[in-house]
Design an enzyme around this catalytic site. Structure first.
Site, mmCIF file in Angstrom:
data_model
loop_
_atom_site.group_PDB
_atom_site.id
_atom_site.type_symbol
_atom_site.label_atom_id
_atom_site.label_comp_id
_atom_site.label_asym_id
_atom_site.label_seq_id
_atom_site.Cartn_x
_atom_site.Cartn_y
_atom_site.Cartn_z
ATOM 1 N N ARG A 244 0.850 -1.184 0.000
ATOM 2 C CA ARG A 244 0.000 0.000 0.000
ATOM 3 C C ARG A 244 0.888 1.236 0.000
ATOM 4 O O ARG A 244 1.908 1.285 0.707
ATOM 5 C CB ARG A 244 -0.888 0.048 1.250
ATOM 6 C CG ARG A 244 -2.103 -0.860 1.197
ATOM 7 C CD ARG A 244 -3.152 -0.379 0.183
ATOM 8 N NE ARG A 244 -4.334 -1.213 0.175
ATOM 9 C CZ ARG A 244 -4.509 -2.285 -0.611
ATOM 10 N NH1 ARG A 244 -3.571 -2.659 -1.454
ATOM 11 N NH2 ARG A 244 -5.648 -2.962 -0.565
ATOM 12 N N GLU A 273 -3.725 7.254 -4.424
ATOM 13 C CA GLU A 273 -4.186 6.664 -5.683
ATOM 14 C C GLU A 273 -5.553 7.188 -6.091
ATOM 15 O O GLU A 273 -6.415 7.375 -5.223
ATOM 16 C CB GLU A 273 -4.308 5.130 -5.507
ATOM 17 C CG GLU A 273 -3.015 4.414 -5.674
ATOM 18 C CD GLU A 273 -3.127 2.913 -5.457
ATOM 19 O OE1 GLU A 273 -2.202 2.361 -4.879
ATOM 20 O OE2 GLU A 273 -4.131 2.312 -5.860
ATOM 21 N N HIS A 291 -1.254 -0.091 -9.773
ATOM 22 C CA HIS A 291 -1.847 -1.025 -8.798
ATOM 23 C C HIS A 291 -2.355 -2.287 -9.507
ATOM 24 O O HIS A 291 -3.554 -2.578 -9.504
ATOM 25 C CB HIS A 291 -2.999 -0.348 -8.033
ATOM 26 C CG HIS A 291 -3.389 -1.098 -6.783
ATOM 27 N ND1 HIS A 291 -3.866 -0.475 -5.649
ATOM 28 C CD2 HIS A 291 -3.384 -2.421 -6.486
ATOM 29 C CE1 HIS A 291 -4.134 -1.377 -4.725
ATOM 30 N NE2 HIS A 291 -3.852 -2.573 -5.214
HETATM 31 C C1 8YV Z 1 -6.845 -5.801 -5.272
HETATM 32 C C2 8YV Z 1 -5.181 -5.337 -3.414
HETATM 33 O O1 8YV Z 1 -6.878 -5.855 -6.629
HETATM 34 O O2 8YV Z 1 -6.493 -7.090 -2.555
HETATM 35 C C3 8YV Z 1 -5.790 -6.142 -2.325
HETATM 36 O O3 8YV Z 1 -5.536 -5.792 -1.157
HETATM 37 O O4 8YV Z 1 -4.413 -4.519 -3.158
HETATM 38 C C4 8YV Z 1 -5.457 -5.480 -4.848
HETATM 39 O O5 8YV Z 1 -4.466 -6.258 -5.415
HETATM 40 C C5 8YV Z 1 -7.822 -4.790 -4.773
HETATM 41 O O6 8YV Z 1 -7.725 -4.583 -3.427
HETATM 42 C C6 8YV Z 1 -9.229 -5.155 -5.088
HETATM 43 O O7 8YV Z 1 -10.131 -4.530 -4.219
#
Ligand code: 8YV
Length: 329
Positions: A244, A273, A291
């Site tokens: 993150r 983001e 992302h």
């Molecule tokens: C997802 C992500 O695509 O799952 C996670 O925590 O960071 C991502 O790779 C995204 O969160 C989908 O909501």
């Protein structure tokens, strides 16, 4: 036996067709076919009406949104592993169960972490840009020199499922594994990975060639890599982030890259983001991705299946398999 009413499930983003179709069969499902992210007001309206809300990382379910939830909302079945976009305390206070989709993104995210390590160390994107620009004048003994991975030290911050999957891959590239984690991992895992544990993150940072952040974003990890900690990194170090954006002080990182105080960076996630610090866009030694760490069709189908199983189990009166536990708050 009277047929039970299907729960009203509101999905905030476009999901793979196969998942949406199955959800339509099982639930009273409202899809978002345009895939336009919901505004805060739209989220509040959805939470006021739904029995189950299926948000993604792009939906901020803060205290205000959750407090505005209607009496029917009993489950937030998030499509994703990270849960930092949901105010878990407010959900608990309202007796709303929260689930996520852990485990199914591990390998894909670890692949992308390795891709960023390789891209940053071996200047893949710079090289690609050079060829496309038409300015490439041919091979040269000192042109496009990057750095060898084999024999270097990789420091992994967050040795959970994804961190360990990164470590397994990295060993295949000849990197030695170091890690910092809230808790030391099981000795068997440590010995399989020949991993060195650092209780002190500061100590580890100062000694690594490459750092990869693989921890979730929580109040404890916000700006874990602060300006002070970033300054501990070696001048030629490479930093990659597939977790993150909030884990790294992006402004401080940008300044260091601008001043040549860091070798290179590979970033798949950003603090604000989809906004990206415009100064980062100008730097040649940074690989920037939108992302997409878990963006495989297979992964998205697996995530969707998990969401369905979580909703179905909950609707049947059982504890859903991926209920987010209070220890994760
Ligand atoms: C997802 C992500 O695509 O799952 C996670 O925590 O960071 C991502 O790779 C995204 O969160 C989908 O909501």
């Amino acid at each position: 036996m009277p047929e039970r009413k299907k729960p009203l499930v509101i999905v905030t983003r476009k999901l793979p067709d196969a998942i949406e179709t199955r959800m339509m069969e099982l639930f009273d499902t409202r899809l978002n076919l345009d895939d336009e992210p919901m505004s805060r007001d739209q989220l509040i309206a959805a939470a006021a009406e739904a029995d189950v809300l299926v948000p993604t990382v792009t939906d901020t379910l803060d205290a205000g949104v959750i407090e505005a939830a209607g009496p029917r909302l009993k489950l937030i079945a998030s499509f994703g592993t990270g849960i930092d976009h949901i105010d878990l305390r407010s959900a608990k206070a309202r007796n709303i169960t929260v689930t996520n989709t852990p485990g199914v993104l591990t390998e894909d995210t670890a692949d992308m972490t390795m891709a960023l390590i390789l891209a940053a160390a071996r200047r893949l994107v710079e090289g690609e840009r050079l060829v496309r620009s038409g300015d490439w004048t041919g091979w040269g003994p000192t042109s496009m020199l990057g750095h060898r991975l084999s024999g270097k030290r990789l420091g992994i911050i967050g040795m959970g499922r994804i961190g360990q999957a990164v470590a397994r891959r990295a060993r295949g590239f000849g990197l030695s594994i170091h890690y910092h984690n809230r808790r030391r991992v099981h000795p068997e895992v440590e010995s399989e990975l020949e991993a060195t544990y650092w209780e002190s993150l500061d100590q580890m940072l100062a000694r690594m060639d490459i750092i990869s952040t693989n921890c979730p974003h929580t109040p404890a990890t916000y700006h874990l890599l602060s300006a002070r900690r970033l300054a501990l990194l070696r001048r030629e170090a490479i930093l990659v982030n597939t977790s993150r954006g909030e884990v790294i002080d992006e402004t401080a990182l940008t300044k260091m890259l601008q001043r040549g105080e860091l070798g290179a960076a590979g970033l798949d996630v950003f603090e604000h983001e989809p906004a990206v610090n415009p100064k980062l866009l100008k730097l040649p030694n940074v690989v920037l991705l939108p992302h997409m760490g878990s963006a495989t069709l297979e992964g998205r189908l697996d995530m969707g299946q998990k969401v369905i199983v979580n909703i179905r189990t909950f609707a049947d009166g059982h504890t859903p398999p991926d209920r987010v536990l209070e220890t994760e708050f």
